[in-house]
Design a protein around this motif. Structure first.
Motif, PDB file in Angstrom:
ATOM      1  N   LEU A  87      -3.109  -6.046  -5.075  1.00 13.55           N
ATOM      2  CA  LEU A  87      -2.061  -5.134  -4.619  1.00 13.55           C
ATOM      3  C   LEU A  87      -2.513  -4.330  -3.408  1.00 13.55           C
ATOM      4  CD1 LEU A  87       0.742  -3.999  -4.994  1.00 13.55           C
ATOM      5  CD2 LEU A  87      -0.173  -2.375  -6.660  1.00 13.55           C
ATOM      6  N   ALA A  88      -3.759  -3.872  -3.422  1.00 14.57           N
ATOM      7  CA  ALA A  88      -4.275  -3.085  -2.289  1.00 14.57           C
ATOM      8  C   ALA A  88      -4.263  -3.905  -1.004  1.00 14.57           C
ATOM      9  CB  ALA A  88      -5.683  -2.597  -2.600  1.00 14.57           C
ATOM     10  N   SER A 114      18.037   5.056  -2.854  1.00 14.45           N
ATOM     11  CA  SER A 114      18.906   3.880  -2.864  1.00 14.45           C
ATOM     12  C   SER A 114      18.175   2.645  -2.350  1.00 14.45           C
ATOM     13  CB  SER A 114      20.147   4.131  -2.003  1.00 14.45           C
ATOM     14  OG  SER A 114      19.782   4.339  -0.645  1.00 14.45           O
ATOM     15  N   SER A 115      16.946   2.852  -1.856  1.00 15.91           N
ATOM     16  CA  SER A 115      16.151   1.753  -1.303  1.00 15.91           C
ATOM     17  C   SER A 115      15.273   1.136  -2.390  1.00 15.91           C
ATOM     18  CB  SER A 115      15.282   2.265  -0.152  1.00 15.91           C
ATOM     19  OG  SER A 115      14.316   1.306   0.213  1.00 15.91           O
ATOM     20  N   LYS A 116      15.372  -0.172  -2.545  1.00 10.40           N
ATOM     21  CA  LYS A 116      14.545  -0.870  -3.534  1.00 10.40           C
ATOM     22  C   LYS A 116      13.072  -0.823  -3.142  1.00 10.40           C
ATOM     23  CE  LYS A 116      18.324  -4.025  -4.711  1.00 10.40           C
ATOM     24  NZ  LYS A 116      19.270  -3.462  -3.711  1.00 10.40           N
ATOM     25  N   LEU A 117      12.796  -0.855  -1.829  1.00 11.25           N
ATOM     26  CA  LEU A 117      11.406  -0.792  -1.384  1.00 11.25           C
ATOM     27  C   LEU A 117      10.806   0.591  -1.617  1.00 11.25           C
ATOM     28  CD1 LEU A 117      11.292  -2.911   1.902  1.00 11.25           C
ATOM     29  CD2 LEU A 117      10.610  -3.542  -0.412  1.00 11.25           C
ATOM     30  N   ALA A 118      11.639   1.621  -1.557  1.00  8.92           N
ATOM     31  CA  ALA A 118      11.142   2.966  -1.879  1.00  8.92           C
ATOM     32  C   ALA A 118      10.726   3.028  -3.342  1.00  8.92           C
ATOM     33  CB  ALA A 118      12.220   4.006  -1.584  1.00  8.92           C
ATOM     34  N   TRP A 119      11.544   2.453  -4.208  1.00 13.89           N
ATOM     35  CA  TRP A 119      11.201   2.405  -5.626  1.00 13.89           C
ATOM     36  C   TRP A 119       9.920   1.596  -5.835  1.00 13.89           C
ATOM     37  CZ3 TRP A 119      12.771   5.285  -9.477  1.00 13.89           C
ATOM     38  CH2 TRP A 119      14.006   5.936  -9.390  1.00 13.89           C
ATOM     39  N   ALA A 120       9.813   0.463  -5.121  1.00 11.60           N
ATOM     40  CA  ALA A 120       8.615  -0.362  -5.247  1.00 11.60           C
ATOM     41  C   ALA A 120       7.378   0.431  -4.831  1.00 11.60           C
ATOM     42  CB  ALA A 120       8.756  -1.620  -4.391  1.00 11.60           C
ATOM     43  N   SER A 121       7.490   1.196  -3.752  1.00 12.67           N
ATOM     44  CA  SER A 121       6.350   1.974  -3.261  1.00 12.67           C
ATOM     45  C   SER A 121       5.905   3.024  -4.266  1.00 12.67           C
ATOM     46  CB  SER A 121       6.708   2.635  -1.927  1.00 12.67           C
ATOM     47  OG  SER A 121       7.031   1.661  -0.954  1.00 12.67           O
ATOM     48  N   TRP A 122       6.867   3.692  -4.861  1.00 13.74           N
ATOM     49  CA  TRP A 122       6.534   4.683  -5.888  1.00 13.74           C
ATOM     50  C   TRP A 122       5.869   4.021  -7.087  1.00 13.74           C
ATOM     51  CZ3 TRP A 122       6.723   9.982  -6.127  1.00 13.74           C
ATOM     52  CH2 TRP A 122       7.293  10.623  -5.016  1.00 13.74           C
ATOM     53  N   ILE A 123       6.355   2.849  -7.458  1.00 14.89           N
ATOM     54  CA  ILE A 123       5.782   2.168  -8.622  1.00 14.89           C
ATOM     55  C   ILE A 123       4.394   1.602  -8.282  1.00 14.89           C
ATOM     56  CG2 ILE A 123       6.161   0.412 -10.388  1.00 14.89           C
ATOM     57  CD1 ILE A 123       9.155   0.635  -9.839  1.00 14.89           C
ATOM     58  N   TYR A 124       4.172   1.214  -7.018  1.00 17.72           N
ATOM     59  CA  TYR A 124       2.807   0.830  -6.615  1.00 17.72           C
ATOM     60  C   TYR A 124       1.841   1.973  -6.932  1.00 17.72           C
ATOM     61  CZ  TYR A 124       4.840  -2.875  -3.620  1.00 17.72           C
ATOM     62  OH  TYR A 124       5.501  -3.961  -3.130  1.00 17.72           O
ATOM     63  N   GLY A 125       2.231   3.167  -6.502  1.00 13.94           N
ATOM     64  CA  GLY A 125       1.389   4.333  -6.738  1.00 13.94           C
ATOM     65  C   GLY A 125       1.166   4.578  -8.218  1.00 13.94           C
ATOM     66  N   PHE A 127       1.181   2.355 -10.546  1.00 13.04           N
ATOM     67  CA  PHE A 127       0.283   1.314 -11.045  1.00 13.04           C
ATOM     68  C   PHE A 127      -1.175   1.689 -10.784  1.00 13.04           C
ATOM     69  CE2 PHE A 127      -2.229  -2.551 -10.380  1.00 13.04           C
ATOM     70  CZ  PHE A 127      -2.016  -3.210 -11.587  1.00 13.04           C
ATOM     71  N   PHE A 128      -1.465   2.147  -9.563  1.00 15.88           N
ATOM     72  CA  PHE A 128      -2.842   2.548  -9.244  1.00 15.88           C
ATOM     73  C   PHE A 128      -3.298   3.692 -10.160  1.00 15.88           C
ATOM     74  CE2 PHE A 128      -1.937   0.829  -4.812  1.00 15.88           C
ATOM     75  CZ  PHE A 128      -2.749  -0.287  -4.972  1.00 15.88           C
ATOM     76  N   VAL A 129      -2.405   4.626 -10.430  1.00 11.64           N
ATOM     77  CA  VAL A 129      -2.737   5.744 -11.328  1.00 11.64           C
ATOM     78  C   VAL A 129      -3.041   5.226 -12.736  1.00 11.64           C
ATOM     79  CG1 VAL A 129      -1.835   7.804 -12.468  1.00 11.64           C
ATOM     80  CG2 VAL A 129      -1.461   7.477 -10.012  1.00 11.64           C
ATOM     81  N   CYS A 130      -2.245   4.281 -13.197  1.00 12.02           N
ATOM     82  CA  CYS A 130      -2.447   3.720 -14.531  1.00 12.02           C
ATOM     83  C   CYS A 130      -3.783   2.976 -14.628  1.00 12.02           C
ATOM     84  CB  CYS A 130      -1.299   2.773 -14.891  1.00 12.02           C
ATOM     85  SG  CYS A 130       0.276   3.599 -15.181  1.00 12.02           S
ATOM     86  N   ALA A 150       4.468  -1.067 -15.122  1.00 13.98           N
ATOM     87  CA  ALA A 150       4.564  -0.742 -13.693  1.00 13.98           C
ATOM     88  C   ALA A 150       4.553  -2.011 -12.846  1.00 13.98           C
ATOM     89  CB  ALA A 150       3.418   0.183 -13.284  1.00 13.98           C
ATOM     90  N   SER A 151       3.701  -2.972 -13.207  1.00 14.17           N
ATOM     91  CA  SER A 151       3.634  -4.220 -12.441  1.00 14.17           C
ATOM     92  C   SER A 151       4.954  -4.988 -12.538  1.00 14.17           C
ATOM     93  CB  SER A 151       2.470  -5.084 -12.926  1.00 14.17           C
ATOM     94  OG  SER A 151       2.639  -5.452 -14.280  1.00 14.17           O
ATOM     95  N   ALA A 152       5.570  -4.972 -13.716  1.00 17.26           N
ATOM     96  CA  ALA A 152       6.888  -5.606 -13.841  1.00 17.26           C
ATOM     97  C   ALA A 152       7.922  -4.855 -13.000  1.00 17.26           C
ATOM     98  CB  ALA A 152       7.313  -5.635 -15.312  1.00 17.26           C
ATOM     99  N   GLY A 153       7.788  -3.543 -12.938  1.00 18.33           N
ATOM    100  CA  GLY A 153       8.730  -2.727 -12.179  1.00 18.33           C
ATOM    101  C   GLY A 153       8.666  -2.992 -10.687  1.00 18.33           C
ATOM    102  N   PHE A 154       7.452  -3.003 -10.114  1.00 21.21           N
ATOM    103  CA  PHE A 154       7.403  -3.207  -8.655  1.00 21.21           C
ATOM    104  C   PHE A 154       7.756  -4.644  -8.285  1.00 21.21           C
ATOM    105  CE2 PHE A 154       2.593  -3.427  -9.415  1.00 21.21           C
ATOM    106  CZ  PHE A 154       2.430  -4.770  -9.128  1.00 21.21           C
ATOM    107  N   LEU A 155       7.465  -5.600  -9.169  1.00 19.16           N
ATOM    108  CA  LEU A 155       7.842  -6.976  -8.855  1.00 19.16           C
ATOM    109  C   LEU A 155       9.357  -7.153  -8.940  1.00 19.16           C
ATOM    110  CD1 LEU A 155       6.614  -9.690  -8.092  1.00 19.16           C
ATOM    111  CD2 LEU A 155       6.580 -10.278 -10.519  1.00 19.16           C
ATOM    112  N   LEU A 156       9.979  -6.481  -9.896  1.00 13.99           N
ATOM    113  CA  LEU A 156      11.433  -6.530 -10.017  1.00 13.99           C
ATOM    114  C   LEU A 156      12.095  -5.922  -8.787  1.00 13.99           C
ATOM    115  CD1 LEU A 156      13.567  -7.427 -12.130  1.00 13.99           C
ATOM    116  CD2 LEU A 156      13.637  -5.049 -12.891  1.00 13.99           C
ATOM    117  N   ALA A 157      11.553  -4.796  -8.312  1.00 16.17           N
ATOM    118  CA  ALA A 157      12.103  -4.149  -7.118  1.00 16.17           C
ATOM    119  C   ALA A 157      11.985  -5.064  -5.909  1.00 16.17           C
ATOM    120  CB  ALA A 157      11.378  -2.830  -6.866  1.00 16.17           C
TER     121      ALA A 157
END
Length: 354
Positions: A87-88, A114-125, A127-130, A150-157
């Motif tokens: 991911l990094a 409303s941006s899917k990539l914004a959601w993905a970016s937040w979920i990336y973060g 995931f790293f925290v987890c 989290a990994s399922a979330g960012f991949l879905l986004a």
């Protein structure tokens, strides 16, 4: 992994890092072969490949823990390290592609929900925290599950972002998010097992589920989904059908993905009776990378308007795209960096703590 291999990987990584810094801060887009009709290329393809691989590797860690009665084991730790490295470096690819990666922090300071990539970016973060919580606290089981979610979330986004892009008919399909998940399973399982084998063979042999069975099943599932995806594309509107035909006829698809990435490793995995080599796993990873590259590349294989390329003549107004030398240097070096960083972290956090 011997010292010479580690040294070669490190040198490739350092060279690519220097080249990426040069591209971002000095040369800009002049050293890439992008154009008005092809604004994305090799790096974006590898970005979505590594994002999927990260998710798939994390799921392999969860599966290994589930096979161990729900308790994380050494292979779980190896899988999460591989996922984090993937991911990094995936984000490093997209940062190099965008040209001004330091501005990426604005997606956290001023997000558009409303941006899917914004959601993905937040979920990336998240995931790293987890993953940090998994390695730094005693609540390993809780953080392991959260990292898997989290990994399922960012991949879905990511999948919905590309699948919902109406302007790109090759991508616009409900099957796109599904193919992101199936390719993630295949690529993630292969990369997690391959890097694990290079750094900690004992763990792979004792704790990991049968490699050939897991990777082979993931390949079969992905091929079935991709077959449906192609059939739907060929039976769709004229533009979508033409783009699908061009994609299937391209070497990255039938040569690298289908033959080198599916058929050859599948035969090798079927014939394996014991511990398998890294080679078929590396072929699967190569095939998934080619699969993602052709996905990005042939999404831009038609003109925005018929006859536009003939009406305006310029090198940047071309449908032809071949990655430049610098694009290849950074691509190879960053992928080498994934292996080197993951192997280094596994040796420090897993192998030496036994």
């Amino acid at each position: 992994m011997n010292k010479m291999t580690k040294g070669i990987l490190l040198v490739l990584f350092v060279i690519s890092a220097v080249a990426a810094l040069g591209k971002v801060f000095v040369w800009g887009e002049s050293v890439t072969n992008y154009g008005a009709y092809t604004p994305w290329g090799l790096w974006v393809g590898l970005y979505i490949f590594l994002v999927g691989t990260a998710a798939g590797a994390a799921w392999m860690g969860l599966y290994s823990a589930y096979s161990n009665g729900g308790n994380p084991n050494r292979f779980t730790s190896i899988s999460f390290i591989v996922a984090t490295a993937c991911l990094a470096f995936g984000l490093a690819f997209i940062g190099s592609d965008l040209g001004k990666p330091m501005k990426g922090i604005t997606i956290f300071l001023n997000p558009s929900f409303s941006s899917k990539l914004a959601w993905a970016s937040w979920i990336y973060g998240a995931f790293f925290v987890c993953v940090a919580g998994y390695f730094l606290t005693n609540a390993k089981k809780a953080f392991m599950v959260l990292a898997g979610l989290a990994s399922a979330g960012f991949l879905l986004a990511e999948g919905f972002f590309f699948g919902g892009m109406v302007a790109r008919s090759l991508w616009h399909s409900w099957l796109t998010p599904l193919s992101f998940f199936t390719s993630a399973l295949a690529g993630g399982s292969a990369v997690a097992y391959a890097i694990g084998s290079l750094t900690d063979k004992e763990t792979i042999e004792k704790e990991a589920a049968p490699v050939s069975k897991v990777v082979l099943m993931a390949l079969i599932i992905h091929v079935l989904v991709e077959g449906i995806h192609i059939a739907v594309g060929l039976g769709g509107e004229a533009e979508k059908a033409a783009m699908t035909k061009a994609m299937v006829a391209a070497v990255p698809f039938w040569g690298v993905f289908a033959i080198a990435g599916v058929v050859i490793p599948a035969v090798m995995l079927l014939k394996s009776t014991g511990r398998i080599s890294v080679f078929p796993l590396a072929l699967v990873a190569l095939g998934m990378a080619a699969y993602k590259y052709r996905f990005v590349r042939y999404g831009f294989s038609t003109e925005p308007l018929d006859g536009l390329a003939k009406a305006f003549q310029h090198s940047k107004l071309s449908l032809v795209y071949t990655p430049s030398t610098l694009e290849w240097v950074i691509a190879v070096g960053f992928l080498a960096g994934v292996v080197w960083v993951a192997s280094f972290a596994i040796e420090k956090l897993v192998t030496k703590n036994v």
